[in-house]
Write a protein that holds these residues in place. Structure first.
Motif, short mmCIF file in Angstrom:
data_model
loop_
_atom_site.label_atom_id
_atom_site.label_comp_id
_atom_site.label_asym_id
_atom_site.label_seq_id
_atom_site.Cartn_x
_atom_site.Cartn_y
_atom_site.Cartn_z
N TYR A 1 0.75 -1.23 -0.03
CA TYR A 1 -0.02 0.01 0.08
C TYR A 1 0.95 1.24 -0.02
CZ TYR A 1 -3.01 3.76 1.78
OH TYR A 1 -3.78 4.81 1.89
N LEU A 2 1.93 1.28 0.81
CA LEU A 2 2.91 2.53 1.00
C LEU A 2 3.57 2.91 -0.42
CD1 LEU A 2 4.43 2.11 4.56
CD2 LEU A 2 2.85 3.78 3.58
N GLU A 3 3.97 1.53 -1.04
CA GLU A 3 4.71 1.67 -2.39
C GLU A 3 3.83 2.30 -3.12
OE1 GLU A 3 6.50 -1.34 -5.70
OE2 GLU A 3 5.52 -2.24 -3.86
N LYS A 4 2.62 1.99 -3.29
CA LYS A 4 1.57 2.71 -4.34
C LYS A 4 1.38 4.22 -4.01
CE LYS A 4 -0.91 -1.64 -5.81
NZ LYS A 4 -1.85 -2.44 -5.77
N PHE A 5 1.23 4.16 -2.68
CA PHE A 5 0.80 5.65 -2.20
C PHE A 5 2.08 6.61 -2.47
CE2 PHE A 5 1.20 8.94 1.08
CZ PHE A 5 0.04 9.54 1.02
N VAL A 6 3.14 6.19 -1.98
CA VAL A 6 4.49 7.10 -2.27
C VAL A 6 4.77 7.19 -3.73
CG1 VAL A 6 7.02 7.11 -1.96
CG2 VAL A 6 5.43 6.59 0.02
N LYS A 7 4.43 6.30 -4.55
CA LYS A 7 4.69 6.28 -5.98
C LYS A 7 3.69 7.47 -6.40
CE LYS A 7 5.39 2.78 -8.31
NZ LYS A 7 5.21 1.49 -8.75
N GLY A 8 2.54 7.90 -6.02
CA GLY A 8 1.67 8.61 -6.50
C GLY A 8 1.78 10.15 -6.09
N VAL A 9 2.64 10.20 -4.82
CA VAL A 9 2.64 11.64 -4.10
C VAL A 9 4.23 12.02 -4.43
CG1 VAL A 9 2.76 12.77 -2.15
CG2 VAL A 9 1.09 10.95 -2.26
N LEU A 10 5.17 11.16 -4.23
CA LEU A 10 6.34 11.73 -4.29
C LEU A 10 7.20 10.96 -5.49
CD1 LEU A 10 7.53 11.75 -0.58
CD2 LEU A 10 6.89 13.49 -1.84
N GLU A 11 7.19 11.73 -6.67
CA GLU A 11 7.94 10.87 -7.70
C GLU A 11 9.49 10.66 -7.48
OE1 GLU A 11 7.02 12.95 -11.17
OE2 GLU A 11 4.84 12.79 -11.03
N ILE A 12 10.21 11.42 -6.82
CA ILE A 12 11.44 11.47 -6.40
C ILE A 12 11.83 10.53 -5.48
CG2 ILE A 12 11.42 12.94 -4.50
CD1 ILE A 12 14.23 14.16 -5.34
N PHE A 13 10.97 9.74 -4.87
CA PHE A 13 11.17 8.55 -4.13
C PHE A 13 10.21 7.38 -4.19
CE2 PHE A 13 11.09 6.37 0.00
CZ PHE A 13 12.28 6.40 0.45
N THR A 14 11.20 6.27 -4.81
CA THR A 14 10.30 5.21 -5.20
C THR A 14 10.68 4.18 -4.14
OG1 THR A 14 12.18 4.54 -6.82
CG2 THR A 14 10.21 6.07 -7.66
N PHE A 15 9.98 3.19 -3.86
CA PHE A 15 10.03 2.29 -2.83
C PHE A 15 10.45 1.03 -3.73
CE2 PHE A 15 7.53 2.60 1.49
CZ PHE A 15 8.16 3.76 1.66
N SER A 16 11.33 0.06 -3.53
CA SER A 16 11.67 -1.32 -4.06
C SER A 16 10.50 -2.23 -4.03
CB SER A 16 13.00 -1.77 -3.38
OG SER A 16 14.12 -0.90 -3.52
N PRO A 17 10.30 -2.80 -4.78
CA PRO A 17 9.25 -3.79 -4.94
C PRO A 17 9.42 -5.07 -3.74
CG PRO A 17 9.86 -3.36 -7.32
CD PRO A 17 10.98 -2.62 -6.34
N PHE A 18 8.12 -5.19 -3.24
CA PHE A 18 8.43 -6.15 -2.16
C PHE A 18 9.04 -7.54 -2.55
CE2 PHE A 18 6.74 -8.97 0.91
CZ PHE A 18 7.21 -8.55 2.09
N SER A 19 8.64 -7.82 -4.13
CA SER A 19 9.09 -9.00 -4.64
C SER A 19 10.59 -9.13 -4.47
CB SER A 19 8.60 -9.21 -5.75
OG SER A 19 9.14 -8.16 -6.71
N ASP A 20 11.11 -8.19 -4.71
CA ASP A 20 12.86 -8.30 -4.63
C ASP A 20 13.22 -8.50 -3.19
OD1 ASP A 20 12.46 -7.31 -7.16
OD2 ASP A 20 13.35 -5.30 -6.96
#
Length: 292
Positions: A242-261
């Motif tokens: 959920y946080l990964e999708k939320f941050v991706k939509g709000v902060l383009e400069i900061f991206t989470f690594s996919p949990f699958s990794d």
């Protein structure tokens, strides 16, 4: 260890879990909550480390050369820059190349009517350690022929300070929550041993070994630890996604690594923590009870 003994140990361990339902529920909930808190801070720290690593390629230092120097003199400064510490890569760009780069980034009409190139020769500097950016900038500024040194220091300082805080909090939480989890498991097993004190006393009188008495309680702690670890892992997976999708939509400069990794390593760590907490809490309690 014989097969019927193993079956007996697991049967008694499972019976102990359900016999004290509320304490078992509390133990599993606390372990899951502890793992969720520790896992969240650890994953945030991991992603901050990735961002800082990316800063070496994004948050660069620009070194502008004195406009009075010739092209050959400007290039000669590169040797002195390369001999400095903390320099990973040094890229020279003459003023004509810089102008062409600006033209490709902005509308060409903005540069019409400019007869003389107003830009200066420059170097793009990538660092080995972003935390030493200010120190490196001071050294670059002291080089003869360098007119100006520019970098976005506030961004790097903010991320570095945030990482230090998150790392410190993560270490403190791991120690504190590990103790809390062991305490809860210990009290759950202690309650089980207290309720079965007469049965344990009879077993000791008839000659049952300490290991035979101990194993059901160890299995009980193990089951509680595994249940808390699995529940905490799946909750962590959902929260992180959920946080990964939320941050991706709000902060383009900061991206989470996919949990699958990180799926396998996080799963192993959660299971390992649950195993250590469950078994350790049980062993410590039953040893004290049996006075081994």
């Amino acid at each position: 260890m014989k097969r019927y003994e193993v079956m007996y140990f697991f049967r008694e361990g499972i019976r102990g879990v359900f016999l004290h339902g509320f304490m078992s529920f509390a133990a599993v909930s606390v372990i899951a909550a502890c793992l969720l808190i520790m896992g969240s801070f650890s994953l945030i720290a991991f992603n901050l480390d990735r961002v800082i690593e990316d800063l070496k390629n994004q948050n660069e230092i620009l070194v502008f050369i004195d406009e009075e120097l010739s092209l050959a003199q400007a290039k000669s400064i590169g040797t002195r820059i390369n001999n400095m510490d903390n320099i990973e890569e040094n890229i020279f760009m003459d003023k004509d190349e810089a102008l062409e780069q600006y033209k490709s980034q902005f509308e060409a009409d903005l540069f019409e009517g400019i007869d003389e190139n107003p830009l200066r020769h420059r170097y793009r500097i990538l660092l080995n350690d972003v935390s030493l950016m200010q120190e490196t900038m001071d050294k670059l500024s002291s080089i003869a022929g360098v007119a100006e040194v520019s970098a976005e220091i506030p961004i790097s300082e903010f991320i570095l300070s945030t990482r230090r805080i998150v790392n410190t909090v993560s270490y403190m939480l791991i120690i504190m929550l590990l103790g809390v989890s062991v305490f809860i498991i210990s009290n759950t097993v202690k309650l089980a041993t207290f309720d079965r004190r007469e049965e344990i006393g009879i077993m000791r009188i008839v000659g049952a070994t300490y290991s035979f008495i101990r194993w059901p309680f160890v299995i009980e702690g193990f089951l509680l630890g595994m249940a808390g670890a699995l529940i905490g892992f799946f909750i962590q997976w959902g929260v992180y996604s959920y946080l990964e999708k939320f941050v991706k939509g709000v902060l383009e400069i900061f991206t989470f690594s996919p949990f699958s990794d990180m799926f396998l390593i996080v799963f192993i760590l959660f299971i390992g923590f649950g195993f250590i907490v469950g078994v350790l809490g049980s062993v410590l309690t039953i040893r004290k009870f049996l006075r081994v």
